[in-house]
Design an enzyme around this catalytic site. Structure first.
Site, PDB file in Angstrom:
ATOM      1  N   ASP A   1       0.826  -1.196   0.000  1.00 15.19           N
ATOM      2  CA  ASP A   1       0.000   0.000   0.000  1.00 15.19           C
ATOM      3  C   ASP A   1       0.873   1.264   0.000  1.00 15.19           C
ATOM      4  O   ASP A   1       2.106   1.181   0.050  1.00 15.19           O
ATOM      5  CB  ASP A   1      -0.908  -0.035   1.239  1.00 15.19           C
ATOM      6  CG  ASP A   1      -2.342   0.314   0.868  1.00 15.19           C
ATOM      7  OD1 ASP A   1      -2.516   1.220   0.055  1.00 15.19           O
ATOM      8  OD2 ASP A   1      -3.262  -0.320   1.421  1.00 15.19           O
TER       9      ASP A   1
ATOM     10  N   ASP B   1     -10.206   2.927  -3.368  1.00 18.70           N
ATOM     11  CA  ASP B   1     -10.895   1.729  -2.874  1.00 18.70           C
ATOM     12  C   ASP B   1     -12.322   1.624  -3.410  1.00 18.70           C
ATOM     13  O   ASP B   1     -13.086   2.594  -3.372  1.00 18.70           O
ATOM     14  CB  ASP B   1     -10.973   1.742  -1.345  1.00 18.70           C
ATOM     15  CG  ASP B   1      -9.612   1.538  -0.707  1.00 18.70           C
ATOM     16  OD1 ASP B   1      -8.604   1.506  -1.439  1.00 18.70           O
ATOM     17  OD2 ASP B   1      -9.565   1.416   0.531  1.00 18.70           O
TER      18      ASP B   1
END
Ligand code: GLA
Length: 630
Positions: free
Chosen positions: A190, A277
């Site tokens: 990430d 997301d």
């Protein structure tokens, strides 16, 4: 004497400079295939990930429950083998030696004898079940949960330094730990650590983390530092190769479409997120889908666009919304997206298992050609996607994005089939075979419905292939985009969490190479002539195409596309075969008629298609009807 010395050294200097230029000039033909080729992702990864099911509240019970369900339901046999832990597993970074410690209260098997903690018992168990194990980390110092899930019970603990659980400054140490010592097979990395820990951020002023200069400028994408972020992921990729001599690993880059990753992801990792997301709403699914659907030329075996994990089973895609759930799944299959289930599989209803378990759609996704579907028809309501399969057939999806029923025609032209010959369709949900048709066939789609078929017909080129049918064999080595701009065609969904972007185009890549469209998504047009098929790309571009000695000729009609913003500069089209110039066009400018180019590619392995402009100009160009003939 002195003069001669001067001249010689100058010549040496100049030739060194020329050599350096040749190395860095992205338009110099290489005669090679240069896209990233390591790691285990010849087809898109499949499996399960904890985040969409549990956010940060991951635990060994939950993960093992998913693993057992994958085996018991038969999904593992279909290919769902990666069991991936997301954020939440870490406790701290030990300060004596920098080693990461696992939160054993949620992963009890990690509490081994002695001073350390280890995931080895956990990964051993998964491996014994015939599954593979995935871990999660962060490219910066601090994780996403530490910025966005401040109430989670699973945040790293301790001093500022102990809570720095990300890879920055520890790449080698952590990757050795994850892959050599703990036996993982997959890593997702990430990027909040290089986005959210800015001087004035709440996480800095309240809980207290170290300030990190952002490489991803959350609300100002034009300020993203793509080269710097890429360099950090390249360091990881190098280390992964070092600690995985058996090549058994997958690198998933999670920088959410930011910092130009949609362009360079393919050169560094096996998959890269193309958007922020996903959440379980129809609008969010459209947003994620759009971020990948115009990027087929950037993906292929070993390198996949990642519009994020599946949300089948939740919210707008739950058991009461099977039309939406099936659309979401079918679209991800067509996009060659990773198929990572994001649902608590302990006790999943059969209706959902049947969606993930649709063997025909899994086969479409896992087709070894690795050709992502291409948009054959675009409107705001209905889109038609066509994907080349290695058995000579096509998969076709008719997707109704809208809230109302829509009628649409599927045409032979969409499929690149001969309109005079019969076309057969098999419905991949109902398994029903439809009566053959010629020319076109009308379908009515319910609201949010996606019909998906396997189509069989006679190719309109006989033995030939359009380049836009084989995106998996194309590597866009340089796409000519002069500066990053967000793609305005991506559906901008309403976001529950304000200030997290999504309302303006965020993902660089607008103007990139497109299949059967101009770089700006319009119909390919040169002079007066429109081309249904071809490749649209800016000047300053170089594409590598795997011909593999299978074809006799390459043919295209080339010129400046009507969509160009630059109507002045002249461009030249060049075709190379294994590093040798085969043919080139005269310089052409906006308004000139398309020029026909033919190259003999017998025996050629890598064809390179290069477009040069006489200035540093981004000219939209077309390789109209670009095709290989046998
Ligand atoms: C980011 C990622 C998600 C998930 C979370 C975990 O938001 O994009 O996929 O990994 O972090 O905190």
């Amino acid at each position: 004497m002195k003069l001669r010395w001067f001249t010689t050294s100058m010549l040496v200097g100049l030739s060194l400079m020329a050599a350096a230029h040749a190395q860095t000039d992205p338009l110099t033909p290489t005669g090679k295939w240069t896209a990233h080729q390591t790691g285990q992702a010849q087809t898109p990864p499949m499996g399960w990930n904890s985040f969409n099911a549990f956010r940060i509240e991951v635990s060994e019970d939950k993960v093992m429950g998913a693993a057992e369900a994958l085996v018991d339901t038969g999904l593992a046999k279909l290919g769902y083998v990666y069991v991936n832990i997301d954020d939440g597993w870490w406790l701290k970074r030990r300060q004596t030696d920098g080693r990461l410690e696992i939160r054993t209260s949620i992963f009890p098997s990690a509490a081994i004898k002695g001073k350390d903690t280890s995931f080895k018992p956990f990964t051993d168990r998964l491996h014994r079940m015939g599954l593979k194990a995935g871990i999660y980390s962060e490219i910066g110092r601090n994780a996403c949960s530490q910025a966005w899930d401040l109430k989670s019970p699973n945040l790293p603990e301790g001093t500022v330094a102990e809570r720095e659980v990300g890879l920055e400054g520890h790449v080698d140490q952590d990757l050795k730990l994850f892959f050599t010592d703990w036996g993982f097979d997959y890593i997702k990395i990430d990027a909040c650590g290089v986005a959210d820990y800015t001087a004035n951020a709440k996480v800095i002023t309240t809980p207290g983390y170290r300030v990190r200069e952002p490489l991803i400028a959350r609300d100002r994408p034009a300020l993203d530092k793509a080269e710097d972020l890429k360099a950090m992921y390249v360091e990881v990729a190098d280390s992964l190769r070092k600690y995985n001599p058996d090549n058994d690993y997958v690198l998933s880059i999670c920088s959410w479409g930011r910092a130009d990753v949609r362009t360079w992801g393919k050169d560094v990792g096996n998959l890269w997120r193309t958007s922020y997301d996903i959440n379980p709403t129809w609008g969010s699914m459209l947003h994620s889908f759009d971020s990948a659907v115009t990027r087929p030329l950037y993906a292929g075996p070993g390198r996949w666009n990642d519009p994020d994990m599946l949300f089948v089973g939740k919210g707008d895609f739950d058991v009461n919304h099977l039309t939406e759930a099936k659309s979401h799944f079918a679209l991800w299959a067509m996009l060659n997206a990773p198929l990572l289930i994001g649902y608590d599989l302990r006790g999943a209803p059969k209706d959902l298992i049947d969606i993930w378990g649709n063997a025909d759609l899994v086969a479409v996704n896992q087709d070894k050609g690795g050709h992502q579907a291409v948009l054959a028809y675009r409107s705001n309501d209905v889109q038609i996607l066509v994907k080349t399969l290695s058995n000579g057939k096509k998969a076709v999806a008719l997707f109704n994005r809208s809230e109302a029923a829509k009628t649409v025609s599927l045409t032979a032209r969409d499929l690149k089939f001969d309109a005079a010959k019969p076309i057969g369709l098999r419905n991949l949900w109902s398994k029903e075979t439809l009566p053959a048709f010629t020319g076109s066939q009308r379908f009515t789609l319910g609201a949010h419905e996606t019909l998906v078929f396997e189509a069989e017909g006679t190719h309109r080129l006989g033995q030939g292939t359009y380049l836009s049918e084989i995106p998996g064999r194309i590597n866009v080595a340089a796409d000519g985009i002069p500066f990053p701009e967000g793609d305005p065609h991506i559906y901008q969904a309403t976001r529950a969490s304000a200030g997290r972007g999504g309302d303006t185009p965020m993902y660089a890549g607008w103007g990139g190479a497109q299949a059967d469209a101009s770089p700006y998504g319009t119909e390919l047009t040169v002079g007066e002539k429109a081309f249904a098929y071809g490749i649209g790309v800016l000047s300053g571009s170089r594409m590598e195409v795997q011909a593999n000695g299978e074809y006799r000729r390459f043919v295209a009609s080339v010129g400046v596309d009507a969509a160009t913003r630059n109507r002045k500069a002249a461009v030249t089209f060049q075709i190379y075969g294994d590093g040798r110039l085969l043919t080139e066009s005269k310089p052409v400018t906006y308004g000139d008629a398309a020029a026909d180019l033919t190259a003999d590619v017998s025996g050629v392995r890598v064809v390179e298609l290069i477009v040069r402009a006489n200035k540093d100009a981004a000219v939209a160009t077309a390789w109209g009807d670009a095709r290989f003939e046998k």
